[in-house]
Write a protein that holds these residues in place. Sequence first.
Motif, short mmCIF file in Angstrom:
data_model
loop_
_atom_site.label_atom_id
_atom_site.label_comp_id
_atom_site.label_asym_id
_atom_site.label_seq_id
_atom_site.Cartn_x
_atom_site.Cartn_y
_atom_site.Cartn_z
N HIS A 161 2.44 -3.19 11.31
CA HIS A 161 1.17 -3.70 10.91
C HIS A 161 0.43 -2.51 10.35
N PHE A 162 0.32 -2.59 9.02
CA PHE A 162 -0.36 -1.50 8.32
C PHE A 162 -1.63 -1.96 7.69
N ALA A 163 -1.55 -3.49 7.27
CA ALA A 163 -2.86 -3.92 6.43
C ALA A 163 -4.13 -3.56 7.04
N VAL A 188 -7.77 -1.34 -3.83
CA VAL A 188 -6.47 -0.33 -3.59
C VAL A 188 -5.79 -0.87 -4.81
N HIS A 189 -5.74 -2.05 -5.35
CA HIS A 189 -4.72 -2.70 -6.17
C HIS A 189 -5.87 -3.25 -7.40
N ARG A 190 -6.06 -2.23 -8.10
CA ARG A 190 -7.23 -2.75 -9.32
C ARG A 190 -6.52 -3.64 -10.36
N THR A 242 -12.18 0.87 14.72
CA THR A 242 -11.41 -0.13 14.67
C THR A 242 -9.84 0.32 14.76
N LYS A 243 -9.64 1.62 14.27
CA LYS A 243 -7.98 2.10 14.56
C LYS A 243 -7.84 2.09 16.21
N TYR A 244 -8.88 2.52 16.97
CA TYR A 244 -8.94 2.69 18.57
C TYR A 244 -8.45 1.33 18.88
N ILE A 255 -16.82 3.41 12.16
CA ILE A 255 -16.41 2.28 12.54
C ILE A 255 -14.98 2.21 12.10
N TYR A 256 -14.52 2.93 10.99
CA TYR A 256 -13.14 2.74 10.85
C TYR A 256 -12.46 3.50 11.98
N SER A 257 -12.64 4.29 12.61
CA SER A 257 -12.02 4.95 13.98
C SER A 257 -11.91 4.05 14.88
N LEU A 263 3.78 -8.74 3.69
CA LEU A 263 2.71 -9.37 3.53
C LEU A 263 1.27 -8.49 3.06
N ASP A 264 0.74 -8.80 1.86
CA ASP A 264 -0.34 -8.05 1.42
C ASP A 264 -1.35 -8.99 0.64
N ASN A 265 -2.67 -8.61 0.65
CA ASN A 265 -3.44 -9.59 -0.03
C ASN A 265 -3.92 -8.86 -1.46
N GLY A 307 0.85 -1.34 -0.13
CA GLY A 307 0.00 0.02 -0.02
C GLY A 307 0.88 1.25 0.04
N TYR A 308 0.08 2.06 0.11
CA TYR A 308 0.82 3.64 0.06
C TYR A 308 1.85 3.68 0.95
N ILE A 309 1.63 3.89 2.24
CA ILE A 309 2.63 4.39 3.35
C ILE A 309 3.50 3.20 3.53
N GLY A 310 2.74 1.89 3.56
CA GLY A 310 3.81 0.61 3.55
C GLY A 310 4.87 0.41 2.61
N1 LIG Z 1 -2.90 7.57 4.42
C1 LIG Z 1 -3.31 8.27 5.57
O1 LIG Z 1 -3.26 9.38 5.56
C2 LIG Z 1 -3.55 7.44 6.60
C3 LIG Z 1 -4.21 8.16 7.95
C4 LIG Z 1 -4.42 7.53 9.01
C5 LIG Z 1 -4.31 6.10 9.30
N2 LIG Z 1 -3.51 5.48 8.20
C6 LIG Z 1 -3.27 3.99 8.39
O2 LIG Z 1 -2.15 3.63 7.74
C7 LIG Z 1 -2.34 2.23 7.30
C8 LIG Z 1 -1.57 2.34 5.73
O3 LIG Z 1 -2.57 3.15 5.13
P1 LIG Z 1 -2.25 3.19 3.57
O4 LIG Z 1 -2.68 4.89 3.22
O5 LIG Z 1 -1.04 3.11 3.26
O6 LIG Z 1 -3.50 2.33 2.87
P2 LIG Z 1 -3.31 1.62 1.67
O7 LIG Z 1 -4.72 1.20 1.46
O8 LIG Z 1 -2.52 2.16 0.56
O9 LIG Z 1 -2.54 0.25 2.02
C9 LIG Z 1 -3.00 -0.69 2.80
C10 LIG Z 1 -2.65 -2.01 2.29
O10 LIG Z 1 -3.17 -3.15 2.96
C11 LIG Z 1 -3.52 -4.12 2.11
N3 LIG Z 1 -4.68 -4.92 2.86
C12 LIG Z 1 -5.99 -4.79 3.08
N4 LIG Z 1 -6.52 -5.58 3.79
C13 LIG Z 1 -5.66 -6.36 3.91
C14 LIG Z 1 -5.77 -7.90 4.45
N5 LIG Z 1 -6.80 -8.16 4.76
N6 LIG Z 1 -4.65 -8.76 4.43
C15 LIG Z 1 -3.51 -8.24 3.83
N7 LIG Z 1 -3.12 -7.02 3.45
C16 LIG Z 1 -4.50 -6.29 3.18
C17 LIG Z 1 -3.84 -3.32 0.98
O11 LIG Z 1 -4.07 -4.41 -0.29
C18 LIG Z 1 -3.03 -2.37 0.81
O12 LIG Z 1 -1.93 -2.68 0.08
C19 LIG Z 1 -3.69 1.81 7.56
O13 LIG Z 1 -3.41 0.92 8.61
C20 LIG Z 1 -4.42 3.01 7.63
O14 LIG Z 1 -5.49 2.76 8.53
C21 LIG Z 1 -3.45 6.02 7.08
#
Ligand SMILES: NC(=O)c1ccc[n+]([C@@H]2O[C@H](COP(=O)([O-])OP(=O)(O)OC[C@H]3O[C@@H](n4cnc5c(N)ncnc54)[C@H](O)[C@@H]3O)[C@@H](O)[C@H]2O)c1
Length: 376
Positions: A77-79, A38-40, A187-189, A183-185, A31-33, A11-14
């Motif tokens: 853990h970012f997934a 996200v990944h069209r 789960t983050k909490y 709900i998203y927030s 590890l990423d699914n 993903g983006y940050i990861g």
């Molecule tokens: N981008 C932001 O500004 C922001 C802000 C707050 C929190 N976050 C948190 O940072 C983390 C990364 O965010 P991001 O912006 O890179 O998101 P993103 O969607 O680009 O990356 C998430 C990755 O997780 C993978 N994923 C999703 N479900 C999965 C699963 N069940 N098993 C394995 N992989 C899975 C996706 O394929 C994707 O590559 C997330 O946990 C998000 O909640 C991001």
Amino acid sequence: MRTILVTGGAGYIGSHLVDALVARAYRVTVLDNLEPQVHRSGAWPSYANPRAAYVRGDVRDRSVLEPLVLAADAVVHFAAAVSVGQSMYQIDRYVDVNTRGTALLLDILVNAKHRVQKVLVASSIGVYGEGAYRCEAHGVVAPPIRPEAQLAARDWEQRCPVCRAGVVSIATPEDKPLYRDNIYSMTKYHQEEMVLLIGKTYGIPAVAPRFFNVYGPRQSLSNPYAGVAAIWLSRLLNGRQPVVFEDGGQLRDFVSIHDAVDCLVLMLEKSGADFLPVNVGSGETVTILEIARLLNRLLGTDIEPLVTQTGRRFDIRHNTADISRAVATLGFRPKVSLEKGFAELIEWARTTPDVAVDFFDRALDELSEKGLLVRS
Ligand SMILES: NC(=O)c1ccc[n+]([C@@H]2O[C@H](COP(=O)([O-])OP(=O)(O)OC[C@H]3O[C@@H](n4cnc5c(N)ncnc54)[C@H](O)[C@@H]3O)[C@@H](O)[C@H]2O)c1
Ligand SMILES: [Zn+2]
């Protein structure tokens, strides 16, 4: 510490963190699914760093996750499923991926023999709900989200929860009372609380970065839920007006991906923030209308934003980051100005094919259909 497992590392940050870790000679496993939203293309993204190892699998699958955790010295853990709006109607999926995925990771850390010395779990600005405010009479206050009737009356600014007087927005410190309004927030909490609790209980150093608005290359512009800057950029690149809710005066903290990654590396390598949540922001505040103007200026366009003067039920008014904890405990120092960071984002969007498909209207229709827009 040599081997680092990054879940959600495609993903983006990861992926940016993976680049930084590989450059620092860590062995990195992703590890990423490849979540289709996200990944069209269904394939590993072209930016995936070839010096990392990649496993396609779901964080909820113990048979995949456990061996990777056992081989790691640190776990990032970012997934996660990441959209606020979508979480309000895909409740089972959001709780399952985010909360249960984290529960499984912790279950492995507690019950299997491992050598993990650090866990980072991605938290979010979302855990705060509204930001912190100051009332002249009552000092620092933490108002709850604005009632629907207030939004319907187009009365945008927050009030003191004690005396109802007007309040001013101040930077939000980590110890502000938390309110989860979607709900998203939630789960983050839960992810953050669970990881910090198990970390403390079993002596596994853990940190919960609370990301504010992280922007930069690889941010999904065609994912309508990904963040306001990306959505507007995608609109402007398509010659369309950026849509601004309320009056555009909402204050936010936009932090460059490069600064966010610097902060994450510090969390991994230093112990100062262990067992704490830590704001990851730039420490600079900006209104969202100013962001729309900056994008226009940098793009050389002159497309007036469409200021809707309507509110969305789960939106907050202001929230900006107090980054003094990251500065004091980790020596964090953001370096990228908004001007420079957004110029980089634009350059990337312009040179990356297929990046700016405009799905915004469809996402808006979905929210509207579910009754999540407040019309006055
Ligand atoms: N981008 C932001 O500004 C922001 C802000 C707050 C929190 N976050 C948190 O940072 C983390 C990364 O965010 P991001 O912006 O890179 O998101 P993103 O969607 O680009 O990356 C998430 C990755 O997780 C993978 N994923 C999703 N479900 C999965 C699963 N069940 N098993 C394995 N992989 C899975 C996706 O394929 C994707 O590559 C997330 O946990 C998000 O909640 C991001
Ligand atoms: Zn007051």
